[in-house]
Motif scaffolding. Structure first.
Motif, PDB file in Angstrom:
ATOM      1  N   SER A   1       6.163 -41.074 -72.216  1.00 44.46           N
ATOM      2  CA  SER A   1       6.974 -39.856 -72.370  1.00 44.46           C
ATOM      3  C   SER A   1       7.104 -39.102 -71.051  1.00 44.46           C
ATOM      4  CB  SER A   1       6.365 -38.927 -73.420  1.00 44.46           C
ATOM      5  OG  SER A   1       6.370 -39.536 -74.671  1.00 44.46           O
ATOM      6  N   ASP A   2       6.014 -39.037 -70.291  1.00 46.95           N
ATOM      7  CA  ASP A   2       6.055 -38.369 -68.983  1.00 46.95           C
ATOM      8  C   ASP A   2       7.034 -39.066 -68.044  1.00 46.95           C
ATOM      9  OD1 ASP A   2       4.020 -36.570 -69.753  1.00 46.95           O
ATOM     10  OD2 ASP A   2       2.447 -37.909 -68.997  1.00 46.95           O
ATOM     11  N   VAL A   3       7.017 -40.396 -68.045  1.00 46.26           N
ATOM     12  CA  VAL A   3       7.910 -41.164 -67.170  1.00 46.26           C
ATOM     13  C   VAL A   3       9.360 -40.983 -67.615  1.00 46.26           C
ATOM     14  CG1 VAL A   3       8.509 -43.475 -66.332  1.00 46.26           C
ATOM     15  CG2 VAL A   3       6.106 -42.804 -66.544  1.00 46.26           C
ATOM     16  N   LEU A   4       9.597 -40.978 -68.914  1.00 40.34           N
ATOM     17  CA  LEU A   4      10.957 -40.763 -69.423  1.00 40.34           C
ATOM     18  C   LEU A   4      11.481 -39.398 -68.988  1.00 40.34           C
ATOM     19  CD1 LEU A   4      10.570 -42.205 -73.032  1.00 40.34           C
ATOM     20  CD2 LEU A   4      11.784 -43.258 -71.115  1.00 40.34           C
ATOM     21  N   GLU A   5      10.626 -38.400 -69.046  1.00 37.83           N
ATOM     22  CA  GLU A   5      11.024 -37.052 -68.621  1.00 37.83           C
ATOM     23  C   GLU A   5      11.262 -37.009 -67.113  1.00 37.83           C
ATOM     24  OE1 GLU A   5       9.145 -32.588 -68.483  1.00 37.83           O
ATOM     25  OE2 GLU A   5       8.601 -33.871 -70.167  1.00 37.83           O
ATOM     26  N   LEU A   6      10.394 -37.649 -66.351  1.00 35.30           N
ATOM     27  CA  LEU A   6      10.535 -37.694 -64.897  1.00 35.30           C
ATOM     28  C   LEU A   6      11.873 -38.308 -64.492  1.00 35.30           C
ATOM     29  CD1 LEU A   6       9.216 -37.554 -61.979  1.00 35.30           C
ATOM     30  CD2 LEU A   6       8.502 -39.914 -62.417  1.00 35.30           C
ATOM     31  N   LEU A   7      12.240 -39.407 -65.121  1.00 35.48           N
ATOM     32  CA  LEU A   7      13.442 -40.145 -64.744  1.00 35.48           C
ATOM     33  C   LEU A   7      14.703 -39.692 -65.468  1.00 35.48           C
ATOM     34  CD1 LEU A   7      11.912 -43.735 -64.686  1.00 35.48           C
ATOM     35  CD2 LEU A   7      12.274 -42.187 -62.751  1.00 35.48           C
ATOM     36  N   SER A   8      14.536 -38.923 -66.533  1.00 37.60           N
ATOM     37  CA  SER A   8      15.675 -38.471 -67.354  1.00 37.60           C
ATOM     38  C   SER A   8      16.489 -39.645 -67.883  1.00 37.60           C
ATOM     39  CB  SER A   8      16.585 -37.523 -66.574  1.00 37.60           C
ATOM     40  OG  SER A   8      15.877 -36.372 -66.189  1.00 37.60           O
ATOM     41  N   VAL A   9      15.779 -40.635 -68.422  1.00 39.57           N
ATOM     42  CA  VAL A   9      16.435 -41.781 -69.052  1.00 39.57           C
ATOM     43  C   VAL A   9      15.887 -41.941 -70.466  1.00 39.57           C
ATOM     44  CG1 VAL A   9      16.831 -42.983 -66.860  1.00 39.57           C
ATOM     45  CG2 VAL A   9      14.751 -43.455 -68.160  1.00 39.57           C
ATOM     46  N   SER A  10      16.569 -42.757 -71.261  1.00 44.31           N
ATOM     47  CA  SER A  10      16.117 -42.981 -72.634  1.00 44.31           C
ATOM     48  C   SER A  10      15.032 -44.057 -72.669  1.00 44.31           C
ATOM     49  CB  SER A  10      17.288 -43.411 -73.515  1.00 44.31           C
ATOM     50  OG  SER A  10      17.717 -44.713 -73.142  1.00 44.31           O
ATOM     51  N   ARG A  11      14.261 -44.043 -73.724  1.00 47.25           N
ATOM     52  CA  ARG A  11      13.211 -45.051 -73.898  1.00 47.25           C
ATOM     53  C   ARG A  11      13.807 -46.461 -73.912  1.00 47.25           C
ATOM     54  NH1 ARG A  11       7.872 -45.265 -76.591  1.00 47.25           N
ATOM     55  NH2 ARG A  11       7.613 -47.422 -77.286  1.00 47.25           N
ATOM     56  N   PRO A  12      14.871 -46.713 -74.711  1.00 48.30           N
ATOM     57  CA  PRO A  12      15.451 -48.066 -74.697  1.00 48.30           C
ATOM     58  C   PRO A  12      15.924 -48.493 -73.315  1.00 48.30           C
ATOM     59  CG  PRO A  12      16.289 -46.830 -76.574  1.00 48.30           C
ATOM     60  CD  PRO A  12      15.525 -45.871 -75.714  1.00 48.30           C
ATOM     61  N   TRP A  13      16.508 -47.561 -72.553  1.00 48.48           N
ATOM     62  CA  TRP A  13      16.987 -47.910 -71.218  1.00 48.48           C
ATOM     63  C   TRP A  13      15.823 -48.299 -70.322  1.00 48.48           C
ATOM     64  CZ3 TRP A  13      16.238 -46.994 -66.179  1.00 48.48           C
ATOM     65  CH2 TRP A  13      17.206 -47.474 -65.298  1.00 48.48           C
ATOM     66  N   LEU A  14      14.748 -47.508 -70.314  1.00 47.82           N
ATOM     67  CA  LEU A  14      13.601 -47.795 -69.462  1.00 47.82           C
ATOM     68  C   LEU A  14      12.953 -49.125 -69.841  1.00 47.82           C
ATOM     69  CD1 LEU A  14      11.752 -46.793 -67.167  1.00 47.82           C
ATOM     70  CD2 LEU A  14      10.311 -45.766 -68.935  1.00 47.82           C
ATOM     71  N   LEU A  15      12.805 -49.371 -71.127  1.00 47.87           N
ATOM     72  CA  LEU A  15      12.201 -50.625 -71.573  1.00 47.87           C
ATOM     73  C   LEU A  15      13.057 -51.811 -71.144  1.00 47.87           C
ATOM     74  CD1 LEU A  15      10.964 -49.609 -75.137  1.00 47.87           C
ATOM     75  CD2 LEU A  15       9.583 -49.898 -73.075  1.00 47.87           C
ATOM     76  N   GLU A  16      14.346 -51.744 -71.412  1.00 48.36           N
ATOM     77  CA  GLU A  16      15.249 -52.865 -71.141  1.00 48.36           C
ATOM     78  C   GLU A  16      15.469 -53.106 -69.644  1.00 48.36           C
ATOM     79  OE1 GLU A  16      19.963 -53.850 -71.691  1.00 48.36           O
ATOM     80  OE2 GLU A  16      18.973 -52.744 -73.301  1.00 48.36           O
ATOM     81  N   ASN A  17      15.659 -52.035 -68.889  1.00 45.62           N
ATOM     82  CA  ASN A  17      16.046 -52.169 -67.483  1.00 45.62           C
ATOM     83  C   ASN A  17      14.887 -52.154 -66.495  1.00 45.62           C
ATOM     84  OD1 ASN A  17      19.063 -52.206 -67.601  1.00 45.62           O
ATOM     85  ND2 ASN A  17      18.633 -50.340 -68.753  1.00 45.62           N
ATOM     86  N   VAL A  18      13.702 -51.798 -66.957  1.00 46.88           N
ATOM     87  CA  VAL A  18      12.562 -51.753 -66.041  1.00 46.88           C
ATOM     88  C   VAL A  18      11.369 -52.497 -66.629  1.00 46.88           C
ATOM     89  CG1 VAL A  18      10.961 -50.258 -64.768  1.00 46.88           C
ATOM     90  CG2 VAL A  18      13.350 -49.555 -65.049  1.00 46.88           C
ATOM     91  N   LEU A  19      10.783 -51.972 -67.668  1.00 48.99           N
ATOM     92  CA  LEU A  19       9.494 -52.475 -68.147  1.00 48.99           C
ATOM     93  C   LEU A  19       9.537 -53.888 -68.708  1.00 48.99           C
ATOM     94  CD1 LEU A  19       8.132 -49.191 -69.742  1.00 48.99           C
ATOM     95  CD2 LEU A  19       7.598 -50.169 -67.500  1.00 48.99           C
ATOM     96  N   TYR A  20      10.653 -54.294 -69.317  1.00 52.98           N
ATOM     97  CA  TYR A  20      10.748 -55.643 -69.880  1.00 52.98           C
ATOM     98  C   TYR A  20      11.364 -56.656 -68.921  1.00 52.98           C
ATOM     99  CZ  TYR A  20       9.682 -53.713 -74.536  1.00 52.98           C
ATOM    100  OH  TYR A  20       9.093 -53.107 -75.624  1.00 52.98           O
ATOM    101  N   LYS A  21      11.829 -56.220 -67.756  1.00 54.08           N
ATOM    102  CA  LYS A  21      12.403 -57.163 -66.781  1.00 54.08           C
ATOM    103  C   LYS A  21      11.267 -57.924 -66.108  1.00 54.08           C
ATOM    104  CE  LYS A  21      16.921 -55.679 -65.586  1.00 54.08           C
ATOM    105  NZ  LYS A  21      17.685 -56.801 -66.000  1.00 54.08           N
ATOM    106  N   PRO A  22      11.246 -59.256 -66.236  1.00 51.20           N
ATOM    107  CA  PRO A  22      10.133 -60.044 -65.692  1.00 51.20           C
ATOM    108  C   PRO A  22       9.906 -59.838 -64.194  1.00 51.20           C
ATOM    109  CG  PRO A  22      11.500 -61.400 -67.118  1.00 51.20           C
ATOM    110  CD  PRO A  22      12.205 -60.087 -66.962  1.00 51.20           C
ATOM    111  N   GLU A  23      10.983 -59.740 -63.400  1.00 52.33           N
ATOM    112  CA  GLU A  23      10.810 -59.582 -61.951  1.00 52.33           C
ATOM    113  C   GLU A  23      10.192 -58.232 -61.595  1.00 52.33           C
ATOM    114  OE1 GLU A  23      15.191 -58.589 -62.843  1.00 52.33           O
ATOM    115  OE2 GLU A  23      13.770 -60.125 -63.470  1.00 52.33           O
ATOM    116  N   ILE A  24      10.491 -57.200 -62.374  1.00 50.90           N
ATOM    117  CA  ILE A  24       9.884 -55.888 -62.131  1.00 50.90           C
ATOM    118  C   ILE A  24       8.462 -55.866 -62.675  1.00 50.90           C
ATOM    119  CG2 ILE A  24       9.992 -53.431 -62.700  1.00 50.90           C
ATOM    120  CD1 ILE A  24      13.048 -53.622 -62.529  1.00 50.90           C
ATOM    121  N   ARG A  25       8.272 -56.442 -63.849  1.00 53.55           N
ATOM    122  CA  ARG A  25       6.941 -56.441 -64.451  1.00 53.55           C
ATOM    123  C   ARG A  25       5.922 -57.128 -63.528  1.00 53.55           C
ATOM    124  NH1 ARG A  25       5.023 -57.626 -70.674  1.00 53.55           N
ATOM    125  NH2 ARG A  25       2.824 -57.205 -70.261  1.00 53.55           N
TER     126      ARG A  25
END
Length: 111
Positions: A43-67
């Motif tokens: 929640s803190d990271v979502l607030e910091l970046l002003s993005v939605s949870r689905p966006w952060l999961l899909e575009n950052v946390l679930y991307k293998p190269e970023i993970r």
């Protein structure tokens, strides 16, 4: 003329008790130290970046190269503890999280 010179020789400026003046370098160091060793929630990271949870999961946390770059179980330089099971909590090291998003802004948002 690109300068304005003002003589303040006989002027006194009183600061309120709640204010201080410090060097920029000291201010920057204090700001950086404020996040050292602190953890952030998802929640803190979502607030910091002003993005939605689905966006952060899909575009950052679930991307293998970023993970591979951020997961503490995949790299010694990681700063994200992924949950052990579905519904578990993410933990982010605040200082490295902020640095990562600052340094990789273009890479993340140029999708």
């Amino acid at each position: 003329m690109n300068k304005l010179i003002v003589d303040l020789e006989n002027i006194t400026i009183a600061l309120p008790e709640t204010k201080i003046i410090i060097d920029r370098s000291e201010y920057d160091a204090l700001k950086e130290d404020a996040t050292r060793g602190r953890y952030m929630s998802l929640s803190d990271v979502l607030e910091l970046l002003s993005v939605s949870r689905p966006w952060l999961l899909e575009n950052v946390l679930y991307k293998p190269e970023i993970r591979r770059q951020i997961d503490i179980d995949q790299t010694k330089d990681g700063f994200v503890k992924y949950p052990n099971n579905q519904g578990g909590r993410y933990f982010f090291l605040a200082s490295k999280t902020k640095d990562y998003f600052e340094q990789n802004f273009e890479q993340i948002f140029k999708l």
